[in-house]
Motif scaffolding. Structure first.
Motif, PDB file in Angstrom:
ATOM      1  N   PRO A  72       0.952  -1.246  -0.001  1.00 42.33           N
ATOM      2  CA  PRO A  72       0.230   0.021  -0.099  1.00 42.33           C
ATOM      3  C   PRO A  72       0.969   1.241  -0.052  1.00 42.33           C
ATOM      4  CG  PRO A  72      -0.861  -1.653   1.491  1.00 42.33           C
ATOM      5  CD  PRO A  72       0.488  -2.164   1.121  1.00 42.33           C
ATOM      6  N   PRO A  73       0.624   1.941  -0.916  1.00 38.32           N
ATOM      7  CA  PRO A  73       1.782   3.432  -0.931  1.00 38.32           C
ATOM      8  C   PRO A  73       1.130   4.357  -0.154  1.00 38.32           C
ATOM      9  CG  PRO A  73      -0.007   3.327  -2.804  1.00 38.32           C
ATOM     10  CD  PRO A  73      -0.345   1.962  -2.126  1.00 38.32           C
ATOM     11  N   ILE A  74       2.159   4.865   0.617  1.00 33.94           N
ATOM     12  CA  ILE A  74       2.061   5.916   1.462  1.00 33.94           C
ATOM     13  C   ILE A  74       2.896   6.960   1.217  1.00 33.94           C
ATOM     14  CG2 ILE A  74       1.912   6.407   4.158  1.00 33.94           C
ATOM     15  CD1 ILE A  74       0.232   4.511   3.730  1.00 33.94           C
ATOM     16  N   TRP A  93      -6.235   7.441  -1.762  1.00 29.89           N
ATOM     17  CA  TRP A  93      -7.028   7.349  -0.584  1.00 29.89           C
ATOM     18  C   TRP A  93      -8.212   8.058  -0.033  1.00 29.89           C
ATOM     19  CZ3 TRP A  93      -5.779   2.754   1.272  1.00 29.89           C
ATOM     20  CH2 TRP A  93      -4.420   2.202   0.990  1.00 29.89           C
ATOM     21  N   PHE A 142      -2.557  -1.417   7.416  1.00 34.48           N
ATOM     22  CA  PHE A 142      -1.943  -1.230   6.223  1.00 34.48           C
ATOM     23  C   PHE A 142      -1.753   0.228   6.042  1.00 34.48           C
ATOM     24  CE2 PHE A 142      -3.506  -5.539   5.619  1.00 34.48           C
ATOM     25  CZ  PHE A 142      -2.385  -6.107   5.456  1.00 34.48           C
ATOM     26  N   ILE A 143      -2.350   1.049   6.672  1.00 34.00           N
ATOM     27  CA  ILE A 143      -2.370   2.469   6.409  1.00 34.00           C
ATOM     28  C   ILE A 143      -1.708   3.184   7.465  1.00 34.00           C
ATOM     29  CG2 ILE A 143      -3.274   4.596   5.289  1.00 34.00           C
ATOM     30  CD1 ILE A 143      -5.570   2.892   4.398  1.00 34.00           C
ATOM     31  N   PRO A 200       2.179   1.802   8.835  1.00 32.21           N
ATOM     32  CA  PRO A 200       3.234   2.331   7.824  1.00 32.21           C
ATOM     33  C   PRO A 200       3.307   3.682   7.756  1.00 32.21           C
ATOM     34  CG  PRO A 200       1.765   0.681   6.848  1.00 32.21           C
ATOM     35  CD  PRO A 200       1.131   1.127   8.217  1.00 32.21           C
ATOM     36  N   PHE A 201       2.393   4.360   7.688  1.00 33.01           N
ATOM     37  CA  PHE A 201       2.536   5.869   7.819  1.00 33.01           C
ATOM     38  C   PHE A 201       3.261   6.613   8.921  1.00 33.01           C
ATOM     39  CE2 PHE A 201       0.834  10.055   9.058  1.00 33.01           C
ATOM     40  CZ  PHE A 201       0.999  10.960   7.795  1.00 33.01           C
ATOM     41  N   LYS A 242       6.896   5.429   8.738  1.00 37.75           N
ATOM     42  CA  LYS A 242       7.535   6.303   7.876  1.00 37.75           C
ATOM     43  C   LYS A 242       7.840   7.718   8.395  1.00 37.75           C
ATOM     44  CE  LYS A 242       7.324   7.167   2.892  1.00 37.75           C
ATOM     45  NZ  LYS A 242       6.589   7.035   1.720  1.00 37.75           N
TER      46      LYS A 242
END
Lengths: 459, 102
Positions: free
Chosen positions: A303-305, A313, B55-56, B59-60, B63
């Protein structure tokens, strides 16, 4: 047998050198070709490629095939729309057109004429046929910016026609979402995959209702659920709900067995659903499913962040909000149909209805009935049509009574108003003139009905 | 409230069909319908919350933490980050050696 090892290794190294020279030459040619292309490419095309992230399409065979799936969706849609009366001037005048509740003056934007009154609507659709052919040629020549531009044109035209009438089905919801991701967003493949899975998941929100939890949608049908024995409908409907809520996510799994099992299940499900919904829905959803999760699927995307993923999103969050709108409006949206069309609503309830319009003296001027399970009996649609037909004179008085049954439950008198001409319809809140299940009196019991648009009668 | 069975049957040209009614399995589940629906809603929101967090959000935040750690200098990197950096440099040196051998 004696082998001269040194000679053999020399020959091998010569061969390797030759091969690497050939490879280098090939790469140089390729680079040169790109340079020529870059040199002649106008600034506009460069900007276009950058803004719409065409590089993602160029580099990915899955998105090449996905472009084809989108084109198929346009072909099926426009084939159904080319002769549509409700988007023409004559059709609107005859009262065939019903605008969206959020765009009730849509008739002001209708300017095309269909057969037999004129040629403009069919001309537009045939021009779009030409665009589709152009896209196919672009695919053949691997001109993905051309393909993208063609699909953008098709989407704009589809958007225009969709805005003019609220007859769009949920297959359009799928197709429009697939198009928007392909056309405008970064991380196209990931968000296309996520959209499909998320839509399965979201569709459960509309199924948490006796229609599916008890399987009443299908037991209220005379013909029942195809190939499922009487009494076992509840098992089948709940199994599908669990699969859509949990199983669908395994389409994105890195476990090959789970991924392939989920994929096989949903392929079979779409083929099965076509027994009722016919070709259009499977033809819209199955090709993306096969392309995104079939033989091309190697491993799930992470999943791209990042900055590029923000629109994607936000789009997903938007779908969640849309799906929740009907649940935020008081009353059972399956009965009142208020807010029902903002999210996914396929097979939300089995409908039957009848009603009438009366003049100021109480004399019947028009009536209607529908026993088609999938004809949604939306009081807004009946009111909108009648208002534009009867209320041209500001002093007009016309009464409206409507009885609606869902899932074989008793008919309820959801509308009984003395004058439709003074009413308005609010798209995001409850309208007092539509009674919900707590207010609407029961007036009778329905018989089992059928699926299909053929049992609708209007006078 | 009227008893449902006392209501008249509305035919709508379907007189050849049986009146719609619940079957035995449905009658069995009917008393628990509200509970079943509530369970579905809890499960639905639960699945959604789990996926969003797993999953959001995680990871966010990972990061963001990594970026802020990098910005404040390598001395402040946590052990996981420094391990990752070390393994990355090891991998790169291995690739370099392999290329040299070729």
């Amino acid at each position: 047998m004696a082998i001269d090892i040194s000679e053999d290794s020399d020959a091998r190294s010569e061969m390797n050198d030759a091969l690497s020279k050939m490879k280098d030459a090939g790469l140089e040619r390729k680079d040169a070709r790109f340079e020529v292309n870059d040199g002649s490419m106008s600034k506009l095309v460069k900007h276009y490629r950058r803004i719409f992230k065409i590089d993602e399409i160029v580099d990915d065979v899955v998105l090449h095939w996905y472009s084809g799936a989108l084109l198929l969706g346009f072909f099926i849609t426009f084939n159904a729309w080319i002769a549509k009366k409700s988007t023409t001037l004559a059709g609107a005048e005859a009262g065939n057109n019903v605008c969206w509740p959020i765009f009730q003056n849509c008739r002001d934007y209708i300017w095309l004429s269909g057969l037999p009154e004129g040629y403009s609507q069919t001309s537009v659709f045939m021009a779009m046929f030409g665009v589709m052919l152009g896209c196919v040629y672009g695919m053949y020549r691997k001109k993905w910016d051309l393909v993208h531009f063609g699909i953008l044109l098709l989407f704009i035209v589809k958007f225009y026609f969709s805005a003019l009438t609220n007859e769009s089905g949920n297959y359009d919801y799928y197709h429009n979402a697939f198009c928007i991701i392909y056309l405008f967003f970064g991380h196209k493949k990931f968000f296309a995959q996520l959209t499909l899975v998320f839509f399965y998941f979201l569709s459960v929100a509309t199924k948490i209702h006796p229609s599916w939890v008890l399987g009443q949608y299908f037991t209220a049908l005379k013909t029942g659920l195809p190939f499922v024995p009487y009494g076992a409908e509840i098992v089948a409907t709940n199994f599908l709900m669990v699969m859509e809520m949990v199983g669908a996510w395994f389409l994105l799994s890195k476990n090959k067995i789970l991924q392939r099992s989920a994929f096989t299940f949903f392929v079979i499900f779409h083929l099965y659903s076509g027994i009722l919904v016919e070709y259009r829905y499977p033809a819209t959803v199955l090709p993306p499913l096969l392309i995104l999760f079939g033989p091309f699927f190697k491993k799930p995307e992470i999943p791209p962040i990042d900055f590029r993923s923000i629109p994607g999103w936000s789009f997903m969050a938007g779908f969640l909000v849309l799906q929740m709108i009907p649940h935020m409006i008081p009353g059972d949206e399956k009965l009142t149909l208020e807010g029902n069309f903002y999210g996914l609503f396929m097979f939300e309830a089995n409908h039957q209805c009848y009603g009438k319009f009366t003049d100021g003296d109480g004399k019947k001027v028009s009536d209607f009935l529908s026993t088609a399970a999938n004809e949604r009996c939306d009081p807004y649609r009946h009111w909108f049509r009648a208002k534009h037909r009867f209320c041209k004179n500001p002093n007009s008085v016309y009464g409206f009574v409507m009885n609606h049954s869902i899932n074989g439950d008793p008919f309820r008198e959801i509308v009984n108003v003395p004058n439709i001409c003074t009413l308005t319809y609010r798209p995001f809140t409850h309208n007092e003139w539509i009674k919900d299940e707590t207010e609407a009196p029961m007036v009778g019991r329905p018989r089992q009905n059928g699926y299909g648009f053929y049992s609708v009668v209007r006078r | 409230m009227k008893n449902i069975n006392e209501l008249p049957i509305i035919d709508l040209h379907l007189s050849q069909n049986e009146p719609a009614k619940l079957n035995e399995t449905q009658e069995l589940v009917l008393p628990y319908l509200t509970h079943v629906e509530t369970t579905y809603w809890i499960a639905w929101w639960g699945v959604l919350a789990y996926l969003v967090v797993r999953f959001i959000l995680l990871p966010f935040f990972r990061k963001v933490t990594l970026r802020s750690a990098k910005r404040s200098g390598s001395g402040n990197l946590d052990s996981r980050t420094s391990d990752r950096v070390a393994s990355q440099s090891r991998r790169e040196s291995r690739i370099g050696e392999h290329k040299d051998r070729q």
